[in-house]
Every structure is written in structure tokens, then in C-alpha cells.
Design an enzyme around this catalytic site. Structure first.
Site, PDB file in Angstrom:
ATOM      1  N   SER A 376       0.082   0.584  10.414  1.00  0.00           N
ATOM      2  CA  SER A 376       1.140  -0.217   9.790  1.00  0.00           C
ATOM      3  C   SER A 376       2.031   0.612   8.870  1.00  0.00           C
ATOM      4  O   SER A 376       3.164   0.208   8.581  1.00  0.00           O
ATOM      5  CB  SER A 376       0.532  -1.379   9.008  1.00  0.00           C
ATOM      6  OG  SER A 376      -0.369  -0.895   8.019  1.00  0.00           O
ATOM      7  N   ASP A 616      -0.730  -5.469  -2.575  1.00  0.00           N
ATOM      8  CA  ASP A 616      -0.454  -4.415  -1.603  1.00  0.00           C
ATOM      9  C   ASP A 616       0.132  -3.215  -2.335  1.00  0.00           C
ATOM     10  O   ASP A 616       1.319  -3.196  -2.672  1.00  0.00           O
ATOM     11  CB  ASP A 616       0.521  -4.920  -0.529  1.00  0.00           C
ATOM     12  CG  ASP A 616       0.738  -3.890   0.580  1.00  0.00           C
ATOM     13  OD1 ASP A 616       0.197  -2.776   0.474  1.00  0.00           O
ATOM     14  OD2 ASP A 616       1.457  -4.210   1.553  1.00  0.00           O
ATOM     15  N   HIS A 619       1.476  -0.096   1.250  1.00  0.00           N
ATOM     16  CA  HIS A 619       2.761  -0.111   1.943  1.00  0.00           C
ATOM     17  C   HIS A 619       3.905   0.022   0.943  1.00  0.00           C
ATOM     18  O   HIS A 619       3.673   0.124  -0.265  1.00  0.00           O
ATOM     19  CB  HIS A 619       2.903  -1.413   2.749  1.00  0.00           C
ATOM     20  CG  HIS A 619       1.870  -1.562   3.816  1.00  0.00           C
ATOM     21  ND1 HIS A 619       0.726  -2.314   3.650  1.00  0.00           N
ATOM     22  CD2 HIS A 619       1.797  -1.050   5.069  1.00  0.00           C
ATOM     23  CE1 HIS A 619      -0.004  -2.265   4.750  1.00  0.00           C
ATOM     24  NE2 HIS A 619       0.616  -1.491   5.620  1.00  0.00           N
TER      25      HIS A 619
END
Length: 642
Positions: A376, A616, A619
Site C-alpha cells: 500500500s 495511521d 502512510h
């Protein structure tokens, strides 16, 4: 039963009437046929030269000196003399007029087209002139004799063959003016409309003229024919709508793909082929915007050693403006209040990076396929690249996903085509670059495995790319990979316990060996380094946080940290001598603790209470840090003049 005697006379009367009607119709048809034959014979006797199609190509007009000698002829012959008499024009004048009308009597195209349209070619040579009027064995008429004598005069014969006129029309002056000449222009735009004036179909001559369209249009038309977008494959990308997000709570419940279900990708390749053709770019196109001295300095510069500087020209695209950003990365749209994290630019110590030029990037990518392969984090970079390149398109609709898919974490394969450049930017999900599978234990339950000696199943797709950007790393920090218990596999043997670092080394070696064996030298292979995470007080699954960070790190131990995974990657590349460019973004991401979505990985504007339990910090928000990774790829393309 008695039959009346009056019945027979009535039948006889009806029979006579029918016979008379048929006879009258027959006589009328004979009359029409004879009249038509008579008209045709009269037409042949009165017209020495048959009428030609309206699409005939006319030569430039001549002077009236020759016309005066034919003044007493009838209209059809006079119209011929009008065309022929212009031979007395001065050469510069006639040449200029010929250029303006785009028509030339000396062209082989005119002669060929005239013959193909069955127009009798009447030569100005004396030999062919003798034959004028001899069609069907008929003698010359008085008018034809006058034309033949004039054509054979020395004054007319002195004209060069290029200036002679094919006397092939008996149209009167008004018809001649109304004739529409096909405009054989060099302008592609005007050629596209050739023969379609006022909605009229092309004439026979115009159909023989092939318009010269631009190279990109021709390639686009060819690609459209070979592009197949109607197949919706059911592959491992769709298996259980698996998430590739290591911060997802569903990670432990996702089921990997079994290595026993290795379906041949050849059937999928047909539906994934987007029909790209290599359209060569000139050296001027490739290097036209970059100075050679700048390129040389860039080649000798360590572009990964530097610092972040504020730049008012950043971000390179407005937050919320790009439709290709996944919801989890669209921090501004999700309610993040600050925007300073979008205005930082990476500045190497020894040189300057070229300003990202989307148009130049696409020109360098013309006719090629750029593919990002990984987890990802590579999808994060993939979305960034789409947004950057989109800014270089005047017509944003010329860029699209070939299958119509919307980017989401549930799907692992996307192809975005740039129609005007005949290129594509693609993403293929591969968490480890080696093959995932499952095993069935003694209790009948399935458990995931990782074959560190076998390349990933998606490798067949990698072969079709011209530029590849690989990465793997974050999935190696998960519980099952870190523990290494009954998970790592070589051949048919599953190790009861295996060191995660050694497993990573063998997996990267498997990948490097595959690249060296399968990637041609003309292809560019890039390995993007590990991207730093910034969790405080725990990890992604144990309460770690990065909420409230608004500025990069300026000092501290984290700036010098270098993960073991990156050391392994460098050693494997050096030992295998695989032709790979290492895009080492690890140290430059160490600074950017402010660039993560944190709690803004989902929309919090409508929530009364925002949960901070799972954040998160792996990312990156977009626009943001991954934009700089793509700027480094752009700099790499320039340094290699790709």
C-alpha cells in the site's frame, strides 16, 4: 343444374379487355425505349467530348490569347479553350495561382485519378489529337477539326508538357466555377475534414487522398482497436476484497492466496493488454527542457542527502482537487485543519532537483508502461504520480482507468492510460514480491505461508512494463512475519521457526535474481527504499500515535536511523549486481513526522468524538511526501535521459 348462356360472353369481354391493357403497356414501353435510344444517339452526335464528373481536377486558368482563336466554337469546346488558353500567363503568375489552389495539372496523382474515374484523357500531342472525334468509328465533326488544328499549332506545342492541359471537360463556365476542387492541404486539421464540407460525402477523388494525421492520433486510433476493457477478471486482487493496509483492523483475518491455486496469467493478459505502441521521441523532445550542464551535475549529485525547505509554489496540486486520491490519504478532505505539511520541498545539499514538469515526464514516457509494484505504500506513491501527471493535461478526460475501476484498497491492479501520449501508469499489488500461499494444518484449518524462494504470482504482469518501481517492507513487520512460526517456506518445506531478517534477505535475493534474468537492459528498474513510520508510544497496532505533528523533525536520533531492511537491500543489489536504481528515500522521510494521516485517514468532520486509538502513522497524506519520491523518479529519468 342449368348453366346460363350469358356467362360465356361476359368472360370473353373481360378477356379482351385484359389483353388490350397488356398490349397498350407493351407499346408504351417500346416507345420509351426507342425515345431513350434516340436521345442517346443525338447526345453523342452533338457532344464531341462526354461530360465528366464534377470532381475533376482543374488546372490553373490560362490567358485569353488562345481563347480568341476558338471564339466561334460552341460552348463545350469554348470551355475547353478557356482552360487551355491560360498557357500564355507568365510563369511566376501561373505558379502562384497553382500553389493557392493546391492543384497541379502535371501531377501524376491528377492523371491517375482522372483515368480511374473513367475520364477520357485527351492529350495535346499531335498523335493523340488526330484521334479526336474517332470514337466508335465516327468521323471528326467540324468543331473537332478546329480543336485538333489549334492544339497542333506550334505556339501551343512549344509549351512544356507541365503546362499543357488535359482537355477533359465540356462543362460551361458556370458549372466550372461551381466545381469543388479537393483541397490537398498539409494541415492535419483541414485534412480531417476533407470531403465532409456541409455534410456532403467524399467524392471519388477525395477518397483517394489519404489525410496526414498527427502521429499521436494515428497511434491512438490503432490502440483503440486493440484495447479490450470489457473483461472484469476475478483474480487474487479480488480475493475476499483483501486489504493491503497494515494499519487495518482486518489484517489478521485476511486469507492469503493459496500457492496451489496458481492460475495461468496468460488468459488474463489478453484482457489486460491496453494496446500501447512505441512512438519514438526525438532527442529535442527528450532533452529540450533540461540543460546538459544541469544534467551532468545531477548525475554526480547525491540527491538523497539534503533537507526540506519551505516553498510557496507547493503543493504541486491543490488538496482535494485530484480524484485519484484514496479516502485514507485525503487528509484535508477528511478534516485536517493545518496545511503547512504540503508546502515542503526536498533540496539536495549538492545540487537542485529539476522542477517537476508533467508534460516533459509524459513525453519521456511516450509509448511506454510505467508500473509500480508493491504494498500500500507503493499505492500511496502511485496515486501521487497520477495526480502530478494529471496537472500536465489540458483535457483531463484524456486520462482514465481502462477498466473503469475506482482506486480503493480492496483492489490490487489498476491501469491508467494517457491517450495523447500512448503511455500508461499502472499499479500491481504485491506485499512481499515473493509468493503468498496457505497450508492446511492437522485440524483442517488454513494458515498463511510465504515461499521466499518463489517470485510472486503477479510477475507475469511485471514483464510487460518498461519502467518498474518495486518496494516491500511494511508487511514484514506484522506479527506472523516477525514471529516466523510455521510461516516461511522453501520448496515444499515449511520452517517451524525462521528468522524474519534472513527471510527478508532470501526474498529480496529471489526478486533480484528474477529481475536479472527477466528484465532487459533497455528497461529501467527502480527499487524504492523503506519509508519511515513515526509512531509515538507504541506501534500501528498497539496505540502508537502521531496526531498533532505539524512540523518536520529538525534534530534527533531518528534522522540518522537506518533500518536493517535497507542494509539488506543494498547488500543484495551489490552481491547480485542486478541493474537496479535504488531510490533511497528512507533518510528524507525520517524528517517528516508531520506528513502522516494520523486520525485523518477517515473523515472526522461529522463525528462528535474522534477515536485516537488506531492512527495511521505509516502512510502519507496527499499532496505530501510521496510527491517528492516522484520528483526523484523524474530526476532519475532526466539523469538517464530516458
Amino acid at each position: 343444374m342449368a348453366i346460363s348462356s350469358s356467362t360465356f360472353p361476359k368472360k370473353i369481354n373481360r378477356y379482351k379487355l385484359s389483353t388490350l391493357s397488356v398490349l397498350l403497356v407493351f407499346i408504351f414501353c417500346i416507345f420509351l425505349f426507342n425515345k431513350r435510344a434516340l436521345d442517346r444517339k443525338l447526345f453523342q452526335n452533338t457532344d464531341p467530348i462526354p461530360q465528366t464528373p464534377a470532381s475533376i481536377l482543374l488546372s490553373p486558368p490560362r490567358s485569353t490569347k488562345f481563347l480568341e482563336k476558338l471564339g466561334d466554337l460552341r460552348d463545350p469546346v469554348a470551355s475547353l479553350s478557356n482552360v487551355a488558353s491560360s498557357s500564355e500567363l507568365s510563369e511566376p503568375e501561373s505558379q502562384e495561382e497553382g500553389k493557392e489552389e493546391h492543384v497541379s495539372s502535371e501531377s501524376d496523382f491528377d492523371d491517375k485519378t482522372t483515368r480511374e474515374n473513367n475520364v477520357p484523357f485527351v492529350s495535346t500531342d499531335s498523335e493523340s489529337g488526330d484521334k479526336l472525334g474517332d470514337r466508335n468509328g465516327e468521323p471528326k465533326s467540324p468543331n473537332e477539326e478546329k480543336v485538333s488544328s489549334l492544339l497542333s499549332e506550334p505556339e501551343f506545342q512549344e509549351k512544356s508538357k507541365e503546362e499543357r492541359v488535359s482537355l477533359t471537360t465540356n462543362l460551361d463556365e458556370k458549372t466550372t466555377q461551381d466545381i469543388e476542387k479537393p483541397n490537398i492541404a498539409s494541415d492535419p486539421e483541414s485534412q480531417d475534414n476533407l470531403g465532409e464540407r456541409n455534410g456532403e460525402p467524399m467524392s471519388s477523388n477525395e477518397e483517394k487522398v489519404v489525410p496526414i494525421s498527427s502521429e499521436s492520433d494515428t497511434n491512438d486510433k490503432t490502440r483503440e482497436k486493440s484495447e479490450y476493457i470489457g473483461v472484469k477478471e476475478k483474480s487474487q486482487d479480488d480475493f475476499g476484497e483483501r486489504t493491503d493496509d497494515p494499519t487495518s483492523s482486518n489484517e489478521e483475518t485476511s486469507v492469503p492466496i493459496s500457492s496451489n491455486s496458481d492460475v495461468d496469467d496468460n488468459t488474463e493478459e489478453k484482457s489486460e493488454d491496453i494496446g500501447l505502441e512505441e512512438t519514438p521521441s526525438s532527442d529535442a523532445e527528450i532533452g529540450g527542457v533540461i540543460d546538459n550542464a544541469f544534467v551532468e551535475k545531477l548525475r554526480n549529485c547525491d540527491i538523497y542527502k539534503g533537507t526540506w525547505v519551505k516553498d510557496d509554489d507547493y503543493p504541486l496540486y491543490k488538496p482535494g482537487s485530484c480524484p485519484y486520491v484514496d479516502d485514507g490519504f485525503s487528509c484535508q478532505s477528511n478534516g485536517r485543519p493545518d496545511s503547512g505539511y504540503t508546502q515542503w520541498r526536498w533540496k539536495p545539499d549538492e545540487c537542485d532537483l529539476p522542477r517537476f514538469n508533467a508534460t516533459d515526464f509524459l513525453v519521456r514516457l511516450r509509448g511506454k508502461r510505467l508500473m509500480l509494484v508493491g504494498d500500500s505504500m507503493n499505492r500511496n506513491q502511485f496515486e501521487s504520480l497520477l495526480c502530478l501527471l494529471r496537472e500536465g493535461l489540458a483535457d483531463k478526460s484524456r486520462m482514465y482507468e481502462t477498466h473503469g475501476y475506482k482506486i480503493s484498497k480492496g483492489r490490487g491492479y489498476f491501469i491508467f492510460k494517457f491517450k495523447d501520449y500512448g503511455c500508461s501508469v499502472e499499479f500491481v499489488r504485491s506485499h512481499f514480491l515473493v509468493r503468498e500461499g496457505v497450508r492446511i494444518n492437522g485440524q483442517g484449518n488454513s494458515n498463511p505461508t510465504l515461499s521466499i524462494d518463489r517470485i510472486d504470482k503477479t510477475a507475469n504482469r511485471w514483464l510487460r512494463a518498461d519502467i518498474l518501481v518495486f518496494n516491500t517492507g511494511h508487511w514484514w513487520t506484522h506479527g506472523k512475519t516477525a514471529r516466523g512460526k510455521n510461516y516461511y517456506k522453501e520448496g515444499d518445506h515449511i520452517y517451524p521457526r525462521f528468522d524474519a531478517a534472513e527471510a527478508y534477505r532470501r526474498a529480496i535475493t529471489t526478486w533480484a535474481t528474477w529481475v536479472k534474468k527477466n528484465m532487459q537492459r533497455k528497461k529501467l528498474v527502480i527499487y524504492r527504499g523503506y519509508s519511515s513510520a513515526h509512531f509515538r508510544g507504541g506501534d500501528w497496532d498497539s496505540g502508537g500515535s502521531c496526531n498533532g505533528e505539524t512540523e518536520p523533525v529538525v534534530k534527533g536520533a531518528i534522522l540518522d536511523s537506518y533500518p536493517q531492511k535497507m542494509t539488506i537491500v543494498e547488500e543484495v543489489i551489490r552481491e547480485t549486481q542486478v541493474p537496479v536504481v535504488l531510490l533511497n528515500v528512507t533518510r528524507l522521510t525520517n524528517f517528516r513526522k508531520d506528513g502522516h494521516p494520523s486520525i485523518y485517514g477517515k473523515n472526522v468532520t461529522r463525528l462528535k468524538k474522534v477515536s485516537t486509538r488506531r492512527q495511521d502513522c505509516s502512510h502519507w497524506c496527499l499532496p505530501g511526501v510521496p510527491d517528492s519520491w516522484n520528483e526523484l523518479i523524474y530526476a532519475t529519468l532526466i539523469a538517464k535521459q530516458t
